[in-house]
Every structure is written in structure tokens, then in C-alpha cells.
Scaffold this motif. Structure first.
Motif: not given
Length: 317
Positions: A244-247, A32-34, A237-238
Motif C-alpha cells: 500500500r502507498k501512503m495516503d 511507515y507501516q504503523k 494512512p501509513t
């Protein structure tokens, strides 16, 4: 009084603050949120012999391991959670290419707290009988001068440089984060307080007047920040909480590619090494796929998007 100077710069300029052999901390938590756009630039810049010091790491460390950027990792976990193992990291560790120092998750956080308090170590009382102590020569025992009980001195994290990805910041380094604090945001704050060499990548660059309207959200002040980079979708993609949602589709392709070193090499070449910057990377992923990840409209979750500097990708990417 001297006029404040803008800290806004390109990703390449920000990454130039990181030298081969540095200890770096990467914000966010697990998947998450990297600060992935910065991780990509580290790979493009061919940084070497880095040591990542963290708490719970994932694709950030795995990608750097697969690209040959790492010498060491000090954390509690490296994995892709629901997507499975971190295959690049695992191969590198098994081959003896990366030195791993394991700390329990909570103590990993405490190491950053030690830096924030100006301490060389953090005292811990509950490691007795643990192989963490037996296998980690950096942890020292000492007697509590008050109670006489045995305590354990866990060394501070001591990052040379840290990087976090946030919803918004101004050009001077004042950072606005979400008012709803979950683990990724709390980790970002802990890392920010542990260093004065903080790189901030931001979804939006907003005017300082917007920061001043909600000062309670500015928990990371400008004096701790060395560089600010405008990086929309910079955590891909985090996800970014409320933005933003995860991809999931990207993660699934990543796991498939990283299962084989040659396939991962091709993956890395196509998406990162052969793309000039974040904008080119996003184009390669596909704007339709990226656009589908938008979680909420602008202005929610404490982020006011009026007063944005630059265009879709900003003038400095």
C-alpha cells in the motif's frame, strides 16, 4: 503431540489483551507501516493511562494523545515528518498531560535489544556530557569491569504488549514479512523479539503451507505471537512496503483537523468513534480512495496471496 490452536481473532478481542496502564510498543517506523487499525480500536475501547515505548513515532502516538489515551511516551521522536508537527502530542506535552522520556534513536532500538537478550539494561559508552543522562534518572552509570571506563546502563523497553502490522500471517502466528528489509520492518522484528505478548495485524491471512514454501521470510515465529487479526489496509494512512502507498490526502486533512482541539474531536468522532470497526472506517474514507493506494499486484515482494482465509475484510472484523 497436541494440535496447534488458531490465534485468529477480532480486533476487539486482540485489544482486550491491552489493559489500562500498560506499556505498549507500536511497530513500524515514523510514518511507515504503523498498526493504525489497532490504534483506532484502542481509542474506541477508551483505553487509558497507556505508555508508548518506541523509537520513532508519528500519527500513532499523536492520535492516541488527541484521544486522551496516554500517560507517557518514551521515544526519540514524535512527528509527521514531511506533513509537519504532531499537534495533539505537542499540546498534551505542553499541558503536562503526558510524561515524556527522551532517548536517542539508536538507543531506543537498543532498549528492545536488551529485552530480546533477556537483559534488564543495555550498556552504552557514548552518553557522557549529554543532557540525556542529566535529565533521565532511569539511566545509571557503572564501571566497565574489563576496562574500568564509565558506561551507562539504559533500561530495557519492557513492553507489556506490542503490536505490528505485516503483509501476511497464518492463523497460528507465523509472520511473513518483506524480503527487502527497511527500517519499519527491522523495527517490527526488534519489537517482536522483545515481548511474548505480540499482536499481529495482517493484510492477508495465508495458509501455513505458503509460509513453509519461503521459510526465510518467517522471521517472526508463532510462539512469540498472542493474537492474529485479519486487517486489510490496517496501516492506513501509513504505507506497507510493496503493498500500500501512503495516503497523502488523508495526512493533509489530519494535519488540518489536529491544528484545533475541537476540529480534531469532530474528526475523531466521525472516522473512529462513530465507526464500528475497520471495515466501517474504510467505508467512511471511501473505497475509491483506498483502492488507489494499492502499490503492487498480489504475489509480489514475497507475499503469496493464495489460500486467503475469509472475504475482503475477513470473518473476524
Amino acid at each position: 503431540m497436541s494440535k496447534r490452536k488458531s490465534k485468529l481473532c477480532s480486533m476487539r478481542q486482540a485489544v482486550s489483551l491491552i489493559r489500562d496502564g500498560d506499556r505498549i510498543a507500536l511497530g513500524g517506523f515514523a510514518i511507515y507501516q504503523k498498526p493504525m487499525a489497532l490504534v483506532h480500536e484502542l481509542i474506541r475501547s477508551q483505553k487509558r493511562d497507556l505508555t508508548v515505548v518506541g523509537s520513532v513515532n508519528s500519527i500513532d502516538v499523536d492520535m492516541l494523545a488527541g484521544a486522551g489515551c496516554l500517560k507517557g511516551v518514551e521515544t526519540s521522536y514524535v512527528g509527521l515528518e514531511k506533513f509537519g508537527l504532531a499537534a495533539n502530542y505537542r499540546r498534551a506535552v505542553q499541558a503536562g498531560e503526558i510524561r515524556v522520556v527522551h532517548y536517542p534513536e539508536l538507543i531506543s532500538w537498543d532498549r528492545f535489544r536488551a529485552n530480546a537478550e533477556g537483559l534488564s539494561f543495555w550498556p552504552v559508552s557514548y552518553l557522557g556530557g549529554s543532557d540525556i543522562v542529566n535529565l533521565n534518572q532511569d539511566i545509571q552509570t557503572f564501571l566497565d569491569p574489563i576496562t574500568g571506563k564509565t558506561l551507562y546502563a539504559v533500561p530495557a523497553a519492557n513492553p507489556d504488549v506490542a503490536a505490528i502490522h505485516v503483509p501476511a500471517a497464518d492463523i497460528y502466528g507465523n509472520v511473513r514479512i518483506q524480503p527487502r528489509h527497511l527500517l519499519p520492518q527491522s523495527m517490527d522484528v526488534a519489537i517482536a523479539r522483545a515481548t511474548r505478548n505480540l499482536i499481529v495485524t495482517a493484510e492477508k491471512i495465508i495458509k501455513t503451507e505458503e509460509i513453509q514454501k519461503t521459510p526465510h521470510l518467517n522471521v517472526i515465529p508463532a510462539f512469540r505471537v498472542r493474537a492474529v487479526v485479519h486487517a486489510p489496509n490496517g496501516s492506513h494512512p501509513t504505507p506497507v512496503l510493496g503493498v500500500r502507498k501512503m495516503d497523502d490526502a488523508f495526512f493533509e486533512k489530519y494535519v488540518e483537523a489536529s491544528a484545533d482541539p475541537q476540529a480534531f474531536h469532530t474528526f475523531l468522532q466521525t472516522l473512529i468513534l462513530q465507526t464500528r470497526d475497520q471495515a466501517a472506517y474504510l467505508k467512511q474514507i471511501g473505497y475509491e480512495q483506498i483502492g488507489a493506494l494499492t502499490e503492487e499486484k498480489e504475489g509480489k515482494d514475497g507475499v503469496q496471496h493464495s489460500g486467503v482465509v475469509g472475504g475482503e475484510f475477513g470473518p473476524y472484523n
